[in-house]
Write a protein that holds these residues in place. Structure first.
Motif, PDB file in Angstrom:
ATOM      1  N   LEU A   1       0.834  -1.189  -0.044  1.00  0.00           N
ATOM      2  CA  LEU A   1       0.018  -0.018   0.072  1.00  0.00           C
ATOM      3  C   LEU A   1       0.978   1.218  -0.138  1.00  0.00           C
ATOM      4  CD1 LEU A   1      -2.694  -1.016   2.751  1.00  0.00           C
ATOM      5  CD2 LEU A   1      -2.697  -1.420   0.166  1.00  0.00           C
ATOM      6  N   ASN A   2       0.693   2.087  -1.122  1.00  0.00           N
ATOM      7  CA  ASN A   2       1.658   3.279  -1.164  1.00  0.00           C
ATOM      8  C   ASN A   2       1.418   4.421  -0.156  1.00  0.00           C
ATOM      9  OD1 ASN A   2       1.694   2.019  -4.200  1.00  0.00           O
ATOM     10  ND2 ASN A   2       3.561   3.015  -3.483  1.00  0.00           N
ATOM     11  N   TRP A   3       2.310   5.237   0.048  1.00  0.00           N
ATOM     12  CA  TRP A   3       2.044   6.378   1.055  1.00  0.00           C
ATOM     13  C   TRP A   3       1.269   7.283   0.155  1.00  0.00           C
ATOM     14  CZ3 TRP A   3       7.709   7.329   3.112  1.00  0.00           C
ATOM     15  CH2 TRP A   3       7.944   6.667   4.178  1.00  0.00           C
ATOM     16  N   SER A   4       0.857   8.212   1.199  1.00  0.00           N
ATOM     17  CA  SER A   4       0.217   9.525   0.696  1.00  0.00           C
ATOM     18  C   SER A   4       0.853  10.578   1.785  1.00  0.00           C
ATOM     19  CB  SER A   4      -1.193   9.743   0.750  1.00  0.00           C
ATOM     20  OG  SER A   4      -1.467  11.194   0.483  1.00  0.00           O
ATOM     21  N   ILE A   5       1.758  11.543   1.637  1.00  0.00           N
ATOM     22  CA  ILE A   5       2.374  12.272   2.368  1.00  0.00           C
ATOM     23  C   ILE A   5       1.597  13.590   2.814  1.00  0.00           C
ATOM     24  CG2 ILE A   5       4.580  13.608   2.996  1.00  0.00           C
ATOM     25  CD1 ILE A   5       5.126  10.671   3.270  1.00  0.00           C
ATOM     26  N   PHE A   6       1.422  13.740   4.152  1.00  0.00           N
ATOM     27  CA  PHE A   6       0.698  14.869   4.610  1.00  0.00           C
ATOM     28  C   PHE A   6       1.416  15.985   5.303  1.00  0.00           C
ATOM     29  CE2 PHE A   6      -2.774  12.082   3.513  1.00  0.00           C
ATOM     30  CZ  PHE A   6      -4.136  12.982   3.569  1.00  0.00           C
ATOM     31  N   GLY A   7       1.164  17.220   4.910  1.00  0.00           N
ATOM     32  CA  GLY A   7       2.053  18.106   5.594  1.00  0.00           C
ATOM     33  C   GLY A   7       1.537  18.705   6.953  1.00  0.00           C
TER      34      GLY A   7
ATOM     35  N   PRO B   1       0.616  15.756  -4.089  1.00  0.00           N
ATOM     36  CA  PRO B   1       0.165  15.105  -5.413  1.00  0.00           C
ATOM     37  C   PRO B   1       0.636  13.792  -5.361  1.00  0.00           C
ATOM     38  CG  PRO B   1       1.558  17.029  -5.982  1.00  0.00           C
ATOM     39  CD  PRO B   1       1.588  16.810  -4.374  1.00  0.00           C
ATOM     40  N   ILE B   2      -0.031  13.168  -6.176  1.00  0.00           N
ATOM     41  CA  ILE B   2       0.305  11.432  -6.132  1.00  0.00           C
ATOM     42  C   ILE B   2       1.690  11.557  -7.029  1.00  0.00           C
ATOM     43  CG2 ILE B   2      -0.928  11.559  -8.617  1.00  0.00           C
ATOM     44  CD1 ILE B   2      -1.780   8.451  -7.614  1.00  0.00           C
ATOM     45  N   LYS B   3       2.125  12.319  -7.590  1.00  0.00           N
ATOM     46  CA  LYS B   3       3.433  12.063  -8.442  1.00  0.00           C
ATOM     47  C   LYS B   3       4.561  12.621  -7.627  1.00  0.00           C
ATOM     48  CE  LYS B   3       2.997  17.259  -9.914  1.00  0.00           C
ATOM     49  NZ  LYS B   3       2.998  17.961 -11.024  1.00  0.00           N
ATOM     50  N   PHE B   4       4.363  13.008  -6.288  1.00  0.00           N
ATOM     51  CA  PHE B   4       5.407  13.224  -5.510  1.00  0.00           C
ATOM     52  C   PHE B   4       6.083  11.808  -5.323  1.00  0.00           C
ATOM     53  CE2 PHE B   4       6.534  13.970  -0.897  1.00  0.00           C
ATOM     54  CZ  PHE B   4       7.524  14.647  -1.024  1.00  0.00           C
ATOM     55  N   ASN B   5       7.535  11.959  -5.219  1.00  0.00           N
ATOM     56  CA  ASN B   5       8.413  10.781  -5.630  1.00  0.00           C
ATOM     57  C   ASN B   5       8.395  10.072  -4.092  1.00  0.00           C
ATOM     58  OD1 ASN B   5       9.990  12.934  -4.186  1.00  0.00           O
ATOM     59  ND2 ASN B   5      11.772  11.672  -4.549  1.00  0.00           N
ATOM     60  N   VAL B   6       8.164  10.570  -3.085  1.00  0.00           N
ATOM     61  CA  VAL B   6       8.286   9.647  -1.869  1.00  0.00           C
ATOM     62  C   VAL B   6       7.012   8.683  -1.800  1.00  0.00           C
ATOM     63  CG1 VAL B   6       8.078  10.008   0.387  1.00  0.00           C
ATOM     64  CG2 VAL B   6       9.392  11.679  -0.681  1.00  0.00           C
TER      65      VAL B   6
ATOM     66  N   VAL C   1      10.057   0.305  -2.377  1.00  0.00           N
ATOM     67  CA  VAL C   1       9.901   1.325  -3.356  1.00  0.00           C
ATOM     68  C   VAL C   1       8.947   0.660  -4.587  1.00  0.00           C
ATOM     69  CG1 VAL C   1      10.853   3.371  -4.524  1.00  0.00           C
ATOM     70  CG2 VAL C   1      11.647   2.445  -2.217  1.00  0.00           C
ATOM     71  N   SER C   2       8.093   0.992  -4.901  1.00  0.00           N
ATOM     72  CA  SER C   2       7.372   0.581  -6.133  1.00  0.00           C
ATOM     73  C   SER C   2       7.672   1.163  -7.267  1.00  0.00           C
ATOM     74  CB  SER C   2       5.877   0.203  -5.680  1.00  0.00           C
ATOM     75  OG  SER C   2       5.236   1.719  -5.340  1.00  0.00           O
ATOM     76  N   ALA C   3       7.386   0.539  -8.500  1.00  0.00           N
ATOM     77  CA  ALA C   3       7.612   1.406  -9.802  1.00  0.00           C
ATOM     78  C   ALA C   3       6.593   2.478  -9.875  1.00  0.00           C
ATOM     79  CB  ALA C   3       7.658   0.367 -10.833  1.00  0.00           C
ATOM     80  N   GLU C   4       5.247   1.825  -9.516  1.00  0.00           N
ATOM     81  CA  GLU C   4       4.079   2.906  -9.892  1.00  0.00           C
ATOM     82  C   GLU C   4       3.643   3.145  -8.427  1.00  0.00           C
ATOM     83  OE1 GLU C   4       3.128   3.899 -12.711  1.00  0.00           O
ATOM     84  OE2 GLU C   4       4.859   2.748 -13.720  1.00  0.00           O
ATOM     85  N   VAL C   5       2.920   4.406  -8.429  1.00  0.00           N
ATOM     86  CA  VAL C   5       2.102   4.564  -7.070  1.00  0.00           C
ATOM     87  C   VAL C   5       0.714   4.480  -7.360  1.00  0.00           C
ATOM     88  CG1 VAL C   5       1.630   6.596  -5.681  1.00  0.00           C
ATOM     89  CG2 VAL C   5       3.641   6.727  -6.373  1.00  0.00           C
ATOM     90  N   VAL C   6       0.281   3.474  -6.569  1.00  0.00           N
ATOM     91  CA  VAL C   6      -1.082   3.085  -6.710  1.00  0.00           C
ATOM     92  C   VAL C   6      -2.110   3.369  -5.476  1.00  0.00           C
ATOM     93  CG1 VAL C   6      -2.524   1.035  -6.973  1.00  0.00           C
ATOM     94  CG2 VAL C   6      -0.574   1.088  -7.850  1.00  0.00           C
TER      95      VAL C   6
END
Length: 269
Positions: A123-129, A150-155, A202-207
């Motif tokens: 399960l991919n992250w979503s980084i909150f500020g 945004p989803i494109k954020f590399n982390v 670290v996954s190739a795609e963010v899902v």
């Protein structure tokens, strides 16, 4: 389906009760928590919850220079009850988030793991500020921090894992398990593909589909300085989280209120 959360914590008293209540609202059955020498009241809270059979607490102090997170994960994997179907390995600043108000998290996992070939889901992250907050304020973490990168954020290529414990050899790092057999899938149910330039975890795609992991990486500046900055890393030697970490992870680009919408149920719990 018995879904437990496995975690190692140290001095997380500020949001620990919310984190447990939140995941109980989602239908998580129980918690196995390794306490790494907390002295801020976290251990007293956990012992009280253990008496209520809400959590299982393991005393897991740091020994010498050994980082405790992976040994704690190993201990949990080898000692957990055989009636636990799934273990979600996340931290106390990470919240599983159903990406639709009518999605049942237990049903989501049950559906994906109904395929006997599946041993783990990433399960991919979503980084909150920080939401611009300098100081700790009243309210739940999920109410106070509602803006994320945004989803494109590399982390966001980082993921956390939910596993069938009996199928795991060990964890490469806090993110990624080494499986004895079976498939590692993403949240869409496809075989998870690792990023070519980074190591495991670290996954190739963010899902972002069905369920993701909201990572409240910094919270307010005060909470960051008194918390994550002082604690450092439980997995990586000599890693200090300071100004550069805060600035990189203090992303407030987009608003998501799905976790905040659960606040009344979390407070009741």
């Amino acid at each position: 389906m018995n879904i437990f959360i496995a975690a190692i914590i140290k001095n997380e008293s500020g949001a620990l009760l919310e984190w447990i209540a939140y995941h109980r609202v989602l239908g998580i059955t129980g918690f196995i928590i390794a306490d790494n020498g907390s002295n801020d009241g976290s251990r007293d809270l956990l012992e009280g919850l253990a008496k209520l059979k809400v959590v299982t607490v393991i005393d897991f102090p740091t020994i010498g220079n050994q980082k405790p997170q992976l040994p704690a994960y190993e201990h949990i994997l080898r000692s957990c009850s055989s009636d636990i179907d799934l273990l979600a390995f996340i931290d106390a600043d990470e919240f599983l988030l159903p990406l639709s108000p009518d999605l049942n998290v237990v049903d989501f996992f049950a559906s994906h793991f109904s395929d006997e070939s599946v041993s783990a889901i990433a399960l991919n992250w979503s980084i909150f500020g920080s939401n611009g907050e300098l100081f700790a304020e009243e309210g739940l973490v999920t109410e106070r921090f509602t803006r994320h990168a945004p989803i494109k954020f590399n982390v966001h290529h980082n993921f956390k894992s939910v596993v069938k414990p009996e199928r795991v050899n060990h964890f490469h790092n806090p993110h990624c398990a080494d499986l004895r057999y079976g498939r590692y899938i993403d949240a869409l149910g496809n075989d998870m593909v690792l990023h070519t330039k980074h190591g495991p975890g670290v996954s190739a795609e963010v899902v972002w589909n069905g369920v993701r992991v909201n990572h409240y990486a910094v919270k307010s500046l005060e909470e960051f300085l008194l918390g994550k900055h002082l604690r450092g890393s439980a997995a990586s030697a000599n890693r200090v989280k300071h100004k550069a970490y805060f600035k990189a992870h203090d992303r407030n680009d987009e608003t998501c209120l799905l976790a905040a919408a659960l606040a009344p149920k979390v407070k009741a719990e």
